[in-house]
Motif scaffolding. Structure first.
Motif, PDB file in Angstrom:
ATOM      1  N   ARG A 105       2.290   4.868   9.447  1.00 18.22           N
ATOM      2  CA  ARG A 105       2.569   5.468   8.142  1.00 18.22           C
ATOM      3  C   ARG A 105       3.401   4.548   7.246  1.00 18.22           C
ATOM      4  O   ARG A 105       3.158   4.454   6.043  1.00 18.22           O
ATOM      5  CB  ARG A 105       3.281   6.809   8.334  1.00 18.22           C
ATOM      6  N   SER A 106       4.354   3.838   7.823  1.00 18.95           N
ATOM      7  CA  SER A 106       5.210   2.957   7.021  1.00 18.95           C
ATOM      8  C   SER A 106       4.389   1.841   6.371  1.00 18.95           C
ATOM      9  O   SER A 106       4.554   1.541   5.183  1.00 18.95           O
ATOM     10  CB  SER A 106       6.311   2.354   7.895  1.00 18.95           C
ATOM     11  N   VAL A 107       3.486   1.215   7.123  1.00 20.22           N
ATOM     12  CA  VAL A 107       2.668   0.121   6.580  1.00 20.22           C
ATOM     13  C   VAL A 107       1.668   0.665   5.563  1.00 20.22           C
ATOM     14  O   VAL A 107       1.394   0.033   4.535  1.00 20.22           O
ATOM     15  CB  VAL A 107       1.944  -0.626   7.723  1.00 20.22           C
ATOM     16  N   GLY A 108       1.109   1.841   5.846  1.00 15.82           N
ATOM     17  CA  GLY A 108       0.164   2.427   4.902  1.00 15.82           C
ATOM     18  C   GLY A 108       0.809   2.700   3.556  1.00 15.82           C
ATOM     19  O   GLY A 108       0.230   2.403   2.497  1.00 15.82           O
ATOM     20  N   PHE A 109       2.035   3.241   3.576  1.00 15.35           N
ATOM     21  CA  PHE A 109       2.695   3.531   2.314  1.00 15.35           C
ATOM     22  C   PHE A 109       3.233   2.262   1.642  1.00 15.35           C
ATOM     23  O   PHE A 109       3.419   2.240   0.430  1.00 15.35           O
ATOM     24  CB  PHE A 109       3.801   4.562   2.519  1.00 15.35           C
ATOM     25  N   LEU A 110       3.446   1.205   2.414  1.00 19.05           N
ATOM     26  CA  LEU A 110       3.778  -0.082   1.805  1.00 19.05           C
ATOM     27  C   LEU A 110       2.574  -0.620   1.030  1.00 19.05           C
ATOM     28  O   LEU A 110       2.720  -1.090  -0.101  1.00 19.05           O
ATOM     29  CB  LEU A 110       4.206  -1.079   2.881  1.00 19.05           C
ATOM     30  N   LEU A 111       1.383  -0.520   1.617  1.00 19.90           N
ATOM     31  CA  LEU A 111       0.182  -0.954   0.902  1.00 19.90           C
ATOM     32  C   LEU A 111      -0.039  -0.101  -0.337  1.00 19.90           C
ATOM     33  O   LEU A 111      -0.400  -0.617  -1.407  1.00 19.90           O
ATOM     34  CB  LEU A 111      -1.038  -0.867   1.831  1.00 19.90           C
ATOM     35  N   GLY A 112       0.206   1.196  -0.222  1.00 23.22           N
ATOM     36  CA  GLY A 112       0.083   2.055  -1.393  1.00 23.22           C
ATOM     37  C   GLY A 112       1.037   1.657  -2.498  1.00 23.22           C
ATOM     38  O   GLY A 112       0.688   1.666  -3.682  1.00 23.22           O
ATOM     39  N   ALA A 113       2.275   1.274  -2.128  1.00 19.68           N
ATOM     40  CA  ALA A 113       3.255   0.837  -3.125  1.00 19.68           C
ATOM     41  C   ALA A 113       2.839  -0.471  -3.776  1.00 19.68           C
ATOM     42  O   ALA A 113       3.012  -0.669  -4.987  1.00 19.68           O
ATOM     43  CB  ALA A 113       4.631   0.690  -2.468  1.00 19.68           C
ATOM     44  N   ILE A 114       2.294  -1.384  -2.979  1.00 16.26           N
ATOM     45  CA  ILE A 114       1.852  -2.677  -3.517  1.00 16.26           C
ATOM     46  C   ILE A 114       0.771  -2.496  -4.575  1.00 16.26           C
ATOM     47  O   ILE A 114       0.708  -3.237  -5.562  1.00 16.26           O
ATOM     48  CB  ILE A 114       1.344  -3.570  -2.358  1.00 16.26           C
ATOM     49  N   VAL A 332       2.963 -10.091  -3.617  1.00 15.68           N
ATOM     50  CA  VAL A 332       3.833  -9.229  -2.815  1.00 15.68           C
ATOM     51  C   VAL A 332       3.154  -8.868  -1.502  1.00 15.68           C
ATOM     52  O   VAL A 332       3.774  -8.878  -0.429  1.00 15.68           O
ATOM     53  CB  VAL A 332       4.215  -7.959  -3.603  1.00 15.68           C
ATOM     54  N   GLY A 333       1.847  -8.572  -1.552  1.00 20.30           N
ATOM     55  CA  GLY A 333       1.111  -8.245  -0.340  1.00 20.30           C
ATOM     56  C   GLY A 333       1.111  -9.388   0.658  1.00 20.30           C
ATOM     57  O   GLY A 333       1.335  -9.189   1.866  1.00 20.30           O
ATOM     58  N   ALA A 334       0.868 -10.612   0.168  1.00 17.74           N
ATOM     59  CA  ALA A 334       0.845 -11.767   1.067  1.00 17.74           C
ATOM     60  C   ALA A 334       2.225 -12.041   1.653  1.00 17.74           C
ATOM     61  O   ALA A 334       2.369 -12.348   2.841  1.00 17.74           O
ATOM     62  CB  ALA A 334       0.339 -12.994   0.311  1.00 17.74           C
ATOM     63  N   LEU A 335       3.269 -11.933   0.828  1.00 16.94           N
ATOM     64  CA  LEU A 335       4.632 -12.198   1.289  1.00 16.94           C
ATOM     65  C   LEU A 335       5.059 -11.193   2.359  1.00 16.94           C
ATOM     66  O   LEU A 335       5.592 -11.568   3.408  1.00 16.94           O
ATOM     67  CB  LEU A 335       5.591 -12.144   0.099  1.00 16.94           C
ATOM     68  N   PHE A 336       4.817  -9.910   2.109  1.00 20.44           N
ATOM     69  CA  PHE A 336       5.236  -8.888   3.064  1.00 20.44           C
ATOM     70  C   PHE A 336       4.404  -8.942   4.339  1.00 20.44           C
ATOM     71  O   PHE A 336       4.898  -8.621   5.429  1.00 20.44           O
ATOM     72  CB  PHE A 336       5.127  -7.504   2.428  1.00 20.44           C
ATOM     73  N   SER A 337       3.149  -9.327   4.206  1.00 21.60           N
ATOM     74  CA  SER A 337       2.300  -9.436   5.392  1.00 21.60           C
ATOM     75  C   SER A 337       2.855 -10.465   6.361  1.00 21.60           C
ATOM     76  O   SER A 337       2.949 -10.223   7.576  1.00 21.60           O
ATOM     77  CB  SER A 337       0.873  -9.818   4.981  1.00 21.60           C
ATOM     78  N   VAL A 338       3.279 -11.618   5.834  1.00 24.01           N
ATOM     79  CA  VAL A 338       3.851 -12.671   6.682  1.00 24.01           C
ATOM     80  C   VAL A 338       5.155 -12.194   7.322  1.00 24.01           C
ATOM     81  O   VAL A 338       5.381 -12.375   8.523  1.00 24.01           O
ATOM     82  CB  VAL A 338       4.085 -13.949   5.845  1.00 24.01           C
ATOM     83  N   SER A 339       6.016 -11.554   6.503  1.00 24.86           N
ATOM     84  CA  SER A 339       7.317 -11.107   7.016  1.00 24.86           C
ATOM     85  C   SER A 339       7.167 -10.052   8.107  1.00 24.86           C
ATOM     86  O   SER A 339       7.869 -10.095   9.128  1.00 24.86           O
ATOM     87  CB  SER A 339       8.158 -10.538   5.866  1.00 24.86           C
ATOM     88  N   LEU A 351      -2.577  -6.364   6.044  1.00 25.00           N
ATOM     89  CA  LEU A 351      -1.995  -5.929   4.777  1.00 25.00           C
ATOM     90  C   LEU A 351      -2.482  -6.780   3.602  1.00 25.00           C
ATOM     91  O   LEU A 351      -2.986  -6.259   2.601  1.00 25.00           O
ATOM     92  CB  LEU A 351      -0.473  -5.979   4.875  1.00 25.00           C
ATOM     93  N   ALA A 352      -2.338  -8.090   3.708  1.00 19.49           N
ATOM     94  CA  ALA A 352      -2.738  -8.980   2.611  1.00 19.49           C
ATOM     95  C   ALA A 352      -4.240  -8.969   2.363  1.00 19.49           C
ATOM     96  O   ALA A 352      -4.671  -8.862   1.207  1.00 19.49           O
ATOM     97  CB  ALA A 352      -2.231 -10.395   2.885  1.00 19.49           C
ATOM     98  N   PRO A 353      -5.082  -9.082   3.411  1.00 20.46           N
ATOM     99  CA  PRO A 353      -6.533  -9.035   3.156  1.00 20.46           C
ATOM    100  C   PRO A 353      -6.977  -7.739   2.482  1.00 20.46           C
ATOM    101  O   PRO A 353      -7.832  -7.761   1.592  1.00 20.46           O
ATOM    102  CB  PRO A 353      -7.146  -9.160   4.557  1.00 20.46           C
ATOM    103  N   ALA A 354      -6.386  -6.618   2.890  1.00 21.87           N
ATOM    104  CA  ALA A 354      -6.740  -5.344   2.264  1.00 21.87           C
ATOM    105  C   ALA A 354      -6.337  -5.338   0.790  1.00 21.87           C
ATOM    106  O   ALA A 354      -7.095  -4.879  -0.080  1.00 21.87           O
ATOM    107  CB  ALA A 354      -6.064  -4.193   3.004  1.00 21.87           C
TER     108      ALA A 354
END
Length: 563
Positions: A105-114, A332-339, A351-354
């Protein structure tokens, strides 16, 4: 990259399509297809900071175009879109990502925020290609510029909540604190720069370099003080400079537009070059589903946020179609995906590919549908078919009267002339200062799209060309050379030569006799030296200045018969 970006935007303007449709495929071609451009090798660890600063500069340039007077009209819908709209889009995107990708859920809502942002890197090029009527054009402009820092900050808050679960992290405090810091830094930077220019503390030649330095400094300082506050700072700084009354900033706005063109081209080529086809292929189908959810959510958001306003149903429908994601979502998606991958968070690698898949799909959708939808829903601004004539020569006054009599909108600018001369011919005239807002309103009210200048003074000619080029575009400003032997035979040094240069040298000759007539194009004889075509007319289109464009659609010609 810069050269390719500018060339792509030039091709897009020639084809009359949004530049993003050319830039993104060019980046894909230069990156994953041919390997010519490798952003990671070129920038290394500086890739994302460079992208962030570039976006900050684009937001500054966008802020320079925002007038607070227009906010009175569009304020309520825009405020709804960047608050309630962001919240609804975030929740819908987050739940969809959890369901479609199987993310925690945390990653899903991060993608939604991005993916809540609808940034200026995509929307502003669309608005340059498609002229929209008020209030829909200003609403899209305000939304895309102001939502970028809000969306980026929301994504950062969600990210910090994921990685900092034990310290009692408060996302709301991060949002409000960063926004407050960014606004404060932007206001101080904007008024500080205005004061420096107002009191002439730096020479004119340093105004633009100083502006660039101050914007970057404000971005960096704000980010140091509070996470992701830099985008707020640059946006607010642009708005402050555009609306303060301490000093004129037209030259800075022009510099910002030029810088924006360069940055936009480079950013999208870098964005296209970073695409990983293999990673995107693995998330393609759920990404299409997520894009579909976001496209369905957008009309709900628009209707809720514009309910009770003066926005019409057709305008709501158009706003519902235009919400492409841009560079902020990608970076932001690429940066957070790496982190998150470094921390071993499940689903982080997707995260980034999506995000990239949704970005490309939303950009393609908005770019392809923007123009036909504006026509279908009748929200496009009417084509400017009027013509401005500047000068006092008798033949020009006669031509203005003939054009007006043939249902052409004409605005005559008197240069030390008698206003009654224009009114006696049934022609509207403007007699005030050309630097004023009244002149801009007169041009917009009459629907002026092009101009012809016929004045003897080189100084007046140069000023008129520059002023009208600012308002109409240099390609739409034509000039007639005078009789001064010290100047070139044509006016090309100041503007496009009107009437193919055939009027040069006799335009201001009071001893020559002439008559201005309208003749069917079929009867016009090009080899008759005494008959000089001035304008070509066709039903429902703007008059064409003779000697510049094809005449195939023309039906009649306004000619000067010299005796």
């Amino acid at each position: 990259m810069v050269g390719g970006g500018v060339a792509a935007q030039w091709v897009a303007s020639w084809l009359r399509v949004p530049s993003v449709l050319i830039l993104l495929p060019l980046g894909i071609l230069a990156g994953p297809v041919t390997g010519i451009v490798d952003p990671s090798a070129l920038f290394g660890d500086a890739l994302f900071p460079v992208i962030a600063i570039a976006v900050g500069l684009i937001l500054f340039e966008g802020g320079l175009s925002l007038q607070l007077s227009s906010a009175k009209v569009v304020g309520r819908p825009v405020l709804g879109l960047i608050t309630v709209g962001v919240a609804i889009t975030w929740l819908a995107g987050g739940f969809a990502a959890v369901y479609l990708f199987g993310f925690p859920r945390s990653v899903g809502f991060l993608l939604g925020a991005i993916l809540v942002v609808s940034g200026p890197t995509v929307v502003l090029p669309l608005l340059q290609t498609i002229r929209l009527r008020d209030p829909i054009g200003p609403i899209l402009r305000w939304e895309c510029i102001t939502i970028d820092p809000i969306g980026a900050l929301l994504a950062v808050a969600v990210f910090e909540a994921i990685v900092d679960t034990e310290s009692g992290f408060n996302p709301f405090a991060t949002l409000t604190g960063s926004a407050a810091v960014g606004i404060t830094v932007g206001v101080v930077g904007g008024f500080g720069l205005a004061a420096i220019l107002r009191f002439h503390l730096v020479p004119d030649r340093l105004h633009n370099p100083l502006t660039l330095a101050v914007v970057v400094t404000c971005f960096v300082v704000a980010n140091i003080l509070s996470v992701e506050a830099g985008l707020f700072a640059t946006t607010i700084m642009g708005v402050v400079l555009a609306n303060q009354r301490l000093t004129a900033v037209k030259h800075i706005a022009g510099f910002g537009e030029d810088l924006g063109v360069l940055l936009l081209g480079g950013l999208f080529i870098v964005l296209g070059a970073t695409i990983d086809f293999d990673a995107m292929r693995s998330v393609f189908l759920p990404s299409i589903g997520l894009l579909g959810i976001l496209l369905v959510t957008r009309p709900v958001v628009v209707w809720l946020c514009t309910f009770g306003s003066k926005v019409t149903n057709a305008e709501r429908a158009y706003l519902s179609l235009i919400a492409p994601r841009g560079v902020i979502a990608a970076s932001v998606g690429a940066l957070f995906s790496v982190s998150l991958q470094e921390k071993g968070i499940e689903g982080a690698s997707q995260l980034a590919p999506a995000a990239f898949c949704v970005i490309i799909g939303s950009v393609a959708f908005a770019s392809l549908i923007a123009r036909p939808a504006s026509v279908r829903l009748r929200v496009a601004a009417a084509e400017r078919q009027g013509i401005l004539l500047a000068g006092n020569d008798e033949w020009l006054l006669d031509a203005a009267g003939v054009l007006a009599a043939n249902d052409v909108s004409v605005l005559l600018v008197n240069v030390d002339g008698d206003p009654e001369e224009a009114s006696s011919r049934g022609v509207l005239s403007y007699n005030g200062p050309l630097e004023s807002e009244d002149f801009i309103e007169a041009i917009a009210g009459v629907g002026i799209g092009s101009a012809v200048i016929a004045v003897e003074s080189e100084t007046s000619l140069s000023f008129l060309v520059e002023r009208l080029s600012e308002l109409l575009g240099r390609e739409n400003v034509y000039a007639v050379a005078g009789v001064d032997e010290r100047r070139p035979a044509s006016a090309r040094a100041w503007g496009r030569s009107a009437f193919g240069g055939r009027l040069d040298g006799i335009a201001h000759d009071a001893e020559r006799l002439w008559d201005v007539e309208v003749v069917p194009l079929a009867e016009l004889e090009d080899d008759v030296a005494a008959v000089i075509p001035l304008f070509f007319l066709a039903e429902g289109t703007a008059p064409v200045v003779a000697g510049q464009k094809p005449q195939r659609e023309a039906e009649r010609a306004v000619v000067l018969v010299v005796s």
